[in-house]
Design an enzyme around this catalytic site. Structure first.
Site, PDB file in Angstrom:
ATOM      1  CG  ASN A   1      42.550  35.156  36.813  1.00 39.17           C
ATOM      2  OD1 ASN A   1      42.160  34.028  37.106  1.00 39.17           O
ATOM      3  ND2 ASN A   1      41.801  36.238  36.967  1.00 39.17           N
TER       4      ASN A   1
ATOM      5  CE  LYS B   1      39.866  36.591  33.976  1.00 41.10           C
ATOM      6  NZ  LYS B   1      39.212  37.725  33.386  1.00 41.10           N
TER       7      LYS B   1
ATOM      8  CG  HIS C   1      39.324  39.145  39.151  1.00 40.16           C
ATOM      9  ND1 HIS C   1      38.234  39.384  38.349  1.00 40.16           N
ATOM     10  CD2 HIS C   1      40.402  39.144  38.347  1.00 40.16           C
ATOM     11  CE1 HIS C   1      38.641  39.509  37.101  1.00 40.16           C
ATOM     12  NE2 HIS C   1      39.960  39.362  37.066  1.00 40.16           N
TER      13      HIS C   1
ATOM     14  CD  GLU D   1      36.303  37.997  35.556  1.00 36.98           C
ATOM     15  OE1 GLU D   1      36.773  36.931  36.011  1.00 36.98           O
ATOM     16  OE2 GLU D   1      36.706  38.512  34.497  1.00 36.98           O
TER      17      GLU D   1
ATOM     18  CD  GLU E   1      42.968  42.293  36.838  1.00 38.81           C
ATOM     19  OE1 GLU E   1      43.693  41.681  36.048  1.00 38.81           O
ATOM     20  OE2 GLU E   1      41.950  41.798  37.341  1.00 38.81           O
TER      21      GLU E   1
ATOM     22  N   GLY F   1      39.041  41.430  29.510  1.00 38.55           N
ATOM     23  CA  GLY F   1      38.419  40.534  28.542  1.00 38.55           C
ATOM     24  C   GLY F   1      37.719  41.261  27.400  1.00 38.55           C
TER      25      GLY F   1
ATOM     26  CB  SER G   1      42.756  43.668  26.984  1.00 37.83           C
ATOM     27  OG  SER G   1      41.389  43.334  27.126  1.00 37.83           O
TER      28      SER G   1
HETATM   29  P1  PGA Z   1      42.153  39.636  30.513  1.00 37.75           P
HETATM   30  O1  PGA Z   1      41.832  39.391  32.058  1.00 37.75           O
HETATM   31  O2  PGA Z   1      43.663  39.625  30.356  1.00 37.75           O
HETATM   32  O3  PGA Z   1      41.514  38.486  29.792  1.00 37.75           O
HETATM   33  O4  PGA Z   1      41.564  40.957  30.148  1.00 37.75           O
HETATM   34  C1  PGA Z   1      42.625  39.933  33.068  1.00 37.75           C
HETATM   35  C2  PGA Z   1      42.076  39.554  34.429  1.00 37.75           C
HETATM   36  O5  PGA Z   1      40.856  39.556  34.574  1.00 37.75           O
HETATM   37  O6  PGA Z   1      42.836  39.246  35.353  1.00 37.75           O
END
Ligand code: PGA
Length: 252
Positions: free
Chosen positions: A9, A11, A98, A100, A170, A176, A215
């Site tokens: 992803n 983003k 997601h 976010e 997640e 992140g 992460s």
């Molecule tokens: P990350 O994000 O690996 O940077 O923690 C995962 C995601 O949001 O899909």
């Protein structure tokens, strides 16, 4: 046997030339690689047509997905991108729900149900994300929250539709932040998600891939992927570094 999947992803990162370069690096790294893992990249909308063509023209062994889609088929929805448009540029997957998007763009279960139907009806595969916030885990409500997220959307599907879905767990507190869930925490929730799905859909739950995200990196992927109910990963930050992303694929 459930499908193994590692999806990147991206983003809101990279401009198009950087995205193309990343895919060319992935081409180089996967050329001689024998793997039964489905490797997916989910670049920003502006990259999809070009990267879709790049993958197709060069026979690169990766698939492409989008990070979101509109909740309507077509029409007067300024700024939105439809599932038909995504399919037309060779997207096979669409990430939906997601955290976010739930958090910053008010994505509700009602909206997600509309989107998941559109994606499935277009013959594409939704990667449906669920996960609890830190305060929900700390107050012991994480199972309840994730169960609700599943019931509000997936329970409304028919079994044959559910068979098209990929779920991604997640935990919001791990996205992140560098603070990953332990492999035991991941397995505990993945097994729970499978039980929640099974209680409505029976054995359909056995074939649904459940990815871990938050992460995930080369140093922790192997331990997480070893778990019985973990079928791969949804990778954010580490998917922007070709070697790290492929090392995660090789962790299986
Ligand atoms: P990350 O994000 O690996 O940077 O923690 C995962 C995601 O949001 O899909």
């Amino acid at each position: 046997m459930r499908k193994k999947i590692v999806a990147g992803n991206w983003k809101m990162n990279t401009v198009l030339p950087e995205g193309e370069f990343l895919v060319k690096q992935l081409e180089f790294l996967t050329k001689e690689m024998e793997t039964d893992v489905e490797i997916i990249v989910c670049p920003p909308f502006t990259h999809l047509a070009t990267i879709g063509k790049l993958i197709k023209d060069n026979g690169i062994k990766i698939c492409m997905g989008a990070q979101n889609c509109a909740d309507h088929e077509s029409g007067a929805y300024t700024g939105e991108v439809s599932v038909k448009m995504l399919k037309d540029v060779s997207c096979k997957y669409v990430i939906l729900g997601h955290s976010e998007r739930r958090e910053y763009y008010g994505e509700t279960s009602e909206k997600l149900y509309k989107k998941i139907n559109l994606v499935i009806n277009e013959g594409m595969v939704p990667i449906f994300c669920v996960g609890e916030r830190l305060e929900e885990r700390e107050s012991g409500r994480h199972f309840e929250v994730v169960s609700e997220q599943i019931q509000e959307v997936l329970y409304k599907l028919r079994g044959v539709e559910l068979d098209k879905v990929v779920v991604a767990y997640e935990p919001v507190w791990a996205i992140g932040t560098g603070r990953t869930a332990t492999s035991d925490q991941a397995e505990e929730m993945h097994a729970y998600i499978r039980r929640v799905i099974a209680s409505k859909f029976g054995e359909h739950a056995d074939i649904i891939p459940i990815l871990y995200g938050g992460s995930c990196k080369p140093s922790n992927a192997a331990e997480i992927f070893l778990k019985q109910n973990v079928d791969g990963g949804l990778i954010g930050g580490a998917s922007l570094v070709a070697q790290d992303f492929i090392d995660i694929v090789k962790s299986f």
